[in-house]
Design a protein around this motif. Structure first.
Motif, PDB file in Angstrom:
ATOM      1  N   ASP A  76       0.834  -1.205   0.000  1.00  0.00           N
ATOM      2  CA  ASP A  76       0.000   0.000   0.000  1.00  0.00           C
ATOM      3  C   ASP A  76       0.867   1.253   0.000  1.00  0.00           C
ATOM      4  O   ASP A  76       0.611   2.199  -0.751  1.00  0.00           O
ATOM      5  N   PHE A  77       1.898   1.268   0.824  1.00  0.00           N
ATOM      6  CA  PHE A  77       2.785   2.433   0.931  1.00  0.00           C
ATOM      7  C   PHE A  77       3.462   2.722  -0.406  1.00  0.00           C
ATOM      8  O   PHE A  77       3.538   3.879  -0.842  1.00  0.00           O
ATOM      9  N   ILE A  78       3.943   1.677  -1.071  1.00  0.00           N
ATOM     10  CA  ILE A  78       4.604   1.855  -2.374  1.00  0.00           C
ATOM     11  C   ILE A  78       3.622   2.399  -3.407  1.00  0.00           C
ATOM     12  O   ILE A  78       3.945   3.313  -4.176  1.00  0.00           O
ATOM     13  N   LEU A  79       2.397   1.844  -3.416  1.00  0.00           N
ATOM     14  CA  LEU A  79       1.375   2.318  -4.360  1.00  0.00           C
ATOM     15  C   LEU A  79       1.017   3.783  -4.099  1.00  0.00           C
ATOM     16  O   LEU A  79       0.860   4.574  -5.038  1.00  0.00           O
ATOM     17  N   ILE A  80       0.881   4.140  -2.822  1.00  0.00           N
ATOM     18  CA  ILE A  80       0.557   5.522  -2.461  1.00  0.00           C
ATOM     19  C   ILE A  80       1.691   6.456  -2.871  1.00  0.00           C
ATOM     20  O   ILE A  80       1.453   7.540  -3.416  1.00  0.00           O
ATOM     21  N   LEU A  81       2.915   6.032  -2.634  1.00  0.00           N
ATOM     22  CA  LEU A  81       4.084   6.844  -2.987  1.00  0.00           C
ATOM     23  C   LEU A  81       4.146   7.083  -4.493  1.00  0.00           C
ATOM     24  O   LEU A  81       4.327   8.222  -4.943  1.00  0.00           O
ATOM     25  N   ILE A  82       3.969   6.031  -5.273  1.00  0.00           N
ATOM     26  CA  ILE A  82       3.993   6.160  -6.731  1.00  0.00           C
ATOM     27  C   ILE A  82       2.873   7.079  -7.200  1.00  0.00           C
ATOM     28  O   ILE A  82       3.075   7.962  -8.035  1.00  0.00           O
ATOM     29  N   SER A  83       1.686   6.873  -6.648  1.00  0.00           N
ATOM     30  CA  SER A  83       0.518   7.662  -7.046  1.00  0.00           C
ATOM     31  C   SER A  83       0.690   9.137  -6.708  1.00  0.00           C
ATOM     32  O   SER A  83       0.425  10.012  -7.522  1.00  0.00           O
ATOM     33  N   SER A  84       1.162   9.433  -5.500  1.00  0.00           N
ATOM     34  CA  SER A  84       1.275  10.833  -5.072  1.00  0.00           C
ATOM     35  C   SER A  84       2.426  11.553  -5.778  1.00  0.00           C
ATOM     36  O   SER A  84       2.321  12.741  -6.091  1.00  0.00           O
ATOM     37  N   LEU A  85       3.518  10.841  -6.061  1.00  0.00           N
ATOM     38  CA  LEU A  85       4.664  11.480  -6.721  1.00  0.00           C
ATOM     39  C   LEU A  85       4.410  11.722  -8.203  1.00  0.00           C
ATOM     40  O   LEU A  85       4.844  12.726  -8.763  1.00  0.00           O
ATOM     41  N   ASP A  86       3.715  10.789  -8.831  1.00  0.00           N
ATOM     42  CA  ASP A  86       3.483  10.909 -10.272  1.00  0.00           C
ATOM     43  C   ASP A  86       2.189  11.644 -10.622  1.00  0.00           C
ATOM     44  O   ASP A  86       1.858  11.791 -11.787  1.00  0.00           O
ATOM     45  N   HIS A  87       1.466  12.080  -9.600  1.00  0.00           N
ATOM     46  CA  HIS A  87       0.230  12.843  -9.811  1.00  0.00           C
ATOM     47  C   HIS A  87      -0.764  12.110 -10.720  1.00  0.00           C
ATOM     48  O   HIS A  87      -1.443  12.698 -11.538  1.00  0.00           O
ATOM     49  N   MET A  88      -0.811  10.789 -10.562  1.00  0.00           N
ATOM     50  CA  MET A  88      -1.733  10.007 -11.383  1.00  0.00           C
ATOM     51  C   MET A  88      -3.145  10.026 -10.809  1.00  0.00           C
ATOM     52  O   MET A  88      -4.078   9.537 -11.426  1.00  0.00           O
ATOM     53  N   ALA A  89      -3.295  10.544  -9.636  1.00  0.00           N
ATOM     54  CA  ALA A  89      -4.625  10.643  -9.025  1.00  0.00           C
ATOM     55  C   ALA A  89      -4.685  11.938  -8.234  1.00  0.00           C
ATOM     56  O   ALA A  89      -3.682  12.415  -7.720  1.00  0.00           O
ATOM     57  N   THR A  90      -5.857  12.533  -8.178  1.00  0.00           N
ATOM     58  CA  THR A  90      -5.987  13.746  -7.384  1.00  0.00           C
ATOM     59  C   THR A  90      -5.772  13.398  -5.921  1.00  0.00           C
ATOM     60  O   THR A  90      -6.119  12.308  -5.469  1.00  0.00           O
ATOM     61  N   LEU A  91      -5.207  14.339  -5.184  1.00  0.00           N
ATOM     62  CA  LEU A  91      -4.892  14.076  -3.779  1.00  0.00           C
ATOM     63  C   LEU A  91      -6.161  13.793  -2.977  1.00  0.00           C
ATOM     64  O   LEU A  91      -6.154  12.940  -2.082  1.00  0.00           O
ATOM     65  N   VAL A 147       1.456  23.065  10.341  1.00  0.00           N
ATOM     66  CA  VAL A 147       1.849  22.452   9.069  1.00  0.00           C
ATOM     67  C   VAL A 147       1.072  23.095   7.923  1.00  0.00           C
ATOM     68  O   VAL A 147       1.641  23.440   6.871  1.00  0.00           O
ATOM     69  N   PHE A 148      -0.229  23.304   8.115  1.00  0.00           N
ATOM     70  CA  PHE A 148      -1.037  23.966   7.089  1.00  0.00           C
ATOM     71  C   PHE A 148      -0.645  25.428   6.920  1.00  0.00           C
ATOM     72  O   PHE A 148      -0.639  25.955   5.808  1.00  0.00           O
ATOM     73  N   VAL A 149      -0.335  26.088   8.032  1.00  0.00           N
ATOM     74  CA  VAL A 149       0.059  27.500   7.965  1.00  0.00           C
ATOM     75  C   VAL A 149       1.321  27.676   7.124  1.00  0.00           C
ATOM     76  O   VAL A 149       1.404  28.562   6.274  1.00  0.00           O
ATOM     77  N   PHE A 150       2.309  26.811   7.334  1.00  0.00           N
ATOM     78  CA  PHE A 150       3.603  26.970   6.667  1.00  0.00           C
ATOM     79  C   PHE A 150       3.671  26.305   5.295  1.00  0.00           C
ATOM     80  O   PHE A 150       4.416  26.753   4.420  1.00  0.00           O
ATOM     81  N   PHE A 151       2.899  25.232   5.089  1.00  0.00           N
ATOM     82  CA  PHE A 151       3.027  24.486   3.835  1.00  0.00           C
ATOM     83  C   PHE A 151       1.778  24.528   2.954  1.00  0.00           C
ATOM     84  O   PHE A 151       1.809  24.023   1.833  1.00  0.00           O
ATOM     85  N   GLY A 152       0.687  25.099   3.465  1.00  0.00           N
ATOM     86  CA  GLY A 152      -0.524  25.190   2.654  1.00  0.00           C
ATOM     87  C   GLY A 152      -1.049  23.831   2.249  1.00  0.00           C
ATOM     88  O   GLY A 152      -1.073  22.887   3.047  1.00  0.00           O
ATOM     89  N   HIS A 153      -1.417  23.690   0.971  1.00  0.00           N
ATOM     90  CA  HIS A 153      -2.004  22.434   0.498  1.00  0.00           C
ATOM     91  C   HIS A 153      -1.002  21.285   0.515  1.00  0.00           C
ATOM     92  O   HIS A 153      -1.396  20.122   0.624  1.00  0.00           O
ATOM     93  N   PHE A 154       0.303  21.600   0.411  1.00  0.00           N
ATOM     94  CA  PHE A 154       1.304  20.526   0.483  1.00  0.00           C
ATOM     95  C   PHE A 154       1.313  19.895   1.875  1.00  0.00           C
ATOM     96  O   PHE A 154       1.784  18.769   2.050  1.00  0.00           O
ATOM     97  N   GLY A 155       0.779  20.618   2.850  1.00  0.00           N
ATOM     98  CA  GLY A 155       0.661  20.069   4.197  1.00  0.00           C
ATOM     99  C   GLY A 155      -0.151  18.794   4.232  1.00  0.00           C
ATOM    100  O   GLY A 155       0.063  17.931   5.094  1.00  0.00           O
ATOM    101  N   LYS A 156      -1.087  18.646   3.287  1.00  0.00           N
ATOM    102  CA  LYS A 156      -1.889  17.420   3.227  1.00  0.00           C
ATOM    103  C   LYS A 156      -1.010  16.204   2.948  1.00  0.00           C
ATOM    104  O   LYS A 156      -1.225  15.126   3.507  1.00  0.00           O
ATOM    105  N   VAL A 157      -0.018  16.379   2.082  1.00  0.00           N
ATOM    106  CA  VAL A 157       0.900  15.279   1.760  1.00  0.00           C
ATOM    107  C   VAL A 157       1.746  14.932   2.986  1.00  0.00           C
ATOM    108  O   VAL A 157       1.953  13.757   3.300  1.00  0.00           O
ATOM    109  N   TYR A 161       1.654  11.141   4.983  1.00  0.00           N
ATOM    110  CA  TYR A 161       2.758  10.231   5.281  1.00  0.00           C
ATOM    111  C   TYR A 161       3.023  10.132   6.780  1.00  0.00           C
ATOM    112  O   TYR A 161       3.479   9.086   7.265  1.00  0.00           O
ATOM    113  N   SER A 162       2.687  11.172   7.514  1.00  0.00           N
ATOM    114  CA  SER A 162       2.793  11.104   8.972  1.00  0.00           C
ATOM    115  C   SER A 162       1.810  10.079   9.527  1.00  0.00           C
ATOM    116  O   SER A 162       2.140   9.311  10.439  1.00  0.00           O
ATOM    117  N   VAL A 163       0.606  10.060   8.967  1.00  0.00           N
ATOM    118  CA  VAL A 163      -0.415   9.098   9.393  1.00  0.00           C
ATOM    119  C   VAL A 163       0.034   7.670   9.090  1.00  0.00           C
ATOM    120  O   VAL A 163      -0.117   6.765   9.918  1.00  0.00           O
TER     121      VAL A 163
END
Length: 314
Positions: A76-91, A147-157, A161-163
């Motif tokens: 699951d972690f590998i699939l999520i990493l590939i998906s989030s890095l390659d932007h193949m799916a909306t966050l 995290v949201f204050v300093f990183f905005g929408h990237f804070g979601k990413v 990964y923290s979760v």
């Protein structure tokens, strides 16, 4: 169909077939309930990429607290990493594909439901231990907002990964009770409950909120309600003797107000008065009936999402 789509579809179908043949009793209800979610995820994404992520999130959550957790989690972690890095799916859809099966497994699994009930039964009985939990949760809420204050929408990413790391380390520490850090973490757990269970519910619930809510300012308020407001309700509810709520004698008026008022005051700094009070009252009511329905780390996030949709169409 792209090669990535084809591989994702093949992996998804092969996994479904395997668990249907080998472990149908464990996954039967979960798979049936998952059908509409899987269809909607596919229709909105127009891709098969998220489907194996959904199914491996479901399998990993099912085998939480066992050695069988690691393989599906790693895939699951590998699939999520590939998906989030390659932007193949909306966050947003990625977050929903991870959080929905996690929460579903916790809610439908007999053992997880038992753990959740035990967790709720011991809530507030040990004031010192409960205080450690709540102060830690408040600190987590403050960090999440920053995290949201300093990183905005990237804070979601970052939070995603923290979760995932919370899930991994929660499983490791549970299976290795001789670790020194495990004893330290257990000091913040309620008696006779699974290590990190509340944190995992909270983390999954917040992923779900991020999947449905795009506004960073609303996520500030959601983080405050889920992590800070909920803790304030417990802290004040334990320490002040106030009348019990009419509709739930296990919850107090003091706890209700301790969550609702600070959350509203915090909210008005970022959103209008009406939405701030609507989110606050809606989420606080969900917390006040949580022991009758489900863990408050599920009821509060779901109530925030419902309130968000109501405000969007109002």
């Amino acid at each position: 169909m792209s090669i990535i789509d084809f591989i994702s579809m093949a992996l998804f179908i092969a996994t479904i077939i395997y668990i249907s043949l080998k472990q149908i009793e464990t996954f039967k209800i979960k798979l049936l309930v998952s059908i509409p979610f899987i269809i909607l995820i596919f229709l909105f994404s127009r891709s098969f990429v998220l489907l194996p992520i959904y199914i491996y999130s479901l399998i990993a959550a099912t085998y939480l607290y066992t050695i069988f957790f690691y393989i599906p989690f790693a895939i699951d972690f590998i699939l999520i990493l590939i998906s989030s890095l390659d932007h193949m799916a909306t966050l947003k859809l990625l977050l929903i594909s991870i959080s929905v099966p996690m929460l579903m497994s916790m809610f439908l699994d007999k053992n997880m439901k038992k753990y959740g009930l035990e967790n709720e039964e011991h809530k507030g009985k040990d004031i010192k231990r409960e205080s450690y939990r709540d102060y830690f949760q408040i600190g987590t809420g403050i960090i999440t907002i920053l995290v949201f204050v300093f990183f905005g929408h990237f804070g979601k990413v970052i939070i995603l990964y923290s979760v995932l790391l919370i899930y991994l380390f929660g499983n490791i520490l549970y299976l290795h009770k001789d670790y020194r850090i495990t004893n330290l973490v257990y000091r913040m757990e309620r008696e006779n409950t699974k290590l990190g269970l509340g944190s995992m519910y909270l983390a999954s619930g917040f992923l779900l909120v991020m999947g449905f809510i795009g506004s960073i300012k609303v996520l500030y308020v959601a983080a405050f309600l889920i992590m800070v407001g909920d803790s304030l309700a417990t802290i004040i509810g334990m320490r002040l003797r106030t009348p019990r709520l009419v509709y739930n004698n296990k919850k107090s008026v003091g706890g209700f107000l301790a969550m609702c008022i600070p959350s509203f005051i915090f909210g008005v700094f970022f959103i209008f008065y009406v939405p701030a009070i609507f989110y606050s009252v809606f989420a606080t009511f969900a917390e006040s009936i949580s022991n009758k329905i489900a863990d408050d780390n599920i009821t509060i996030p779901v109530s925030i999402i419902i309130a968000h949709f109501i405000l969007a169409v109002a």
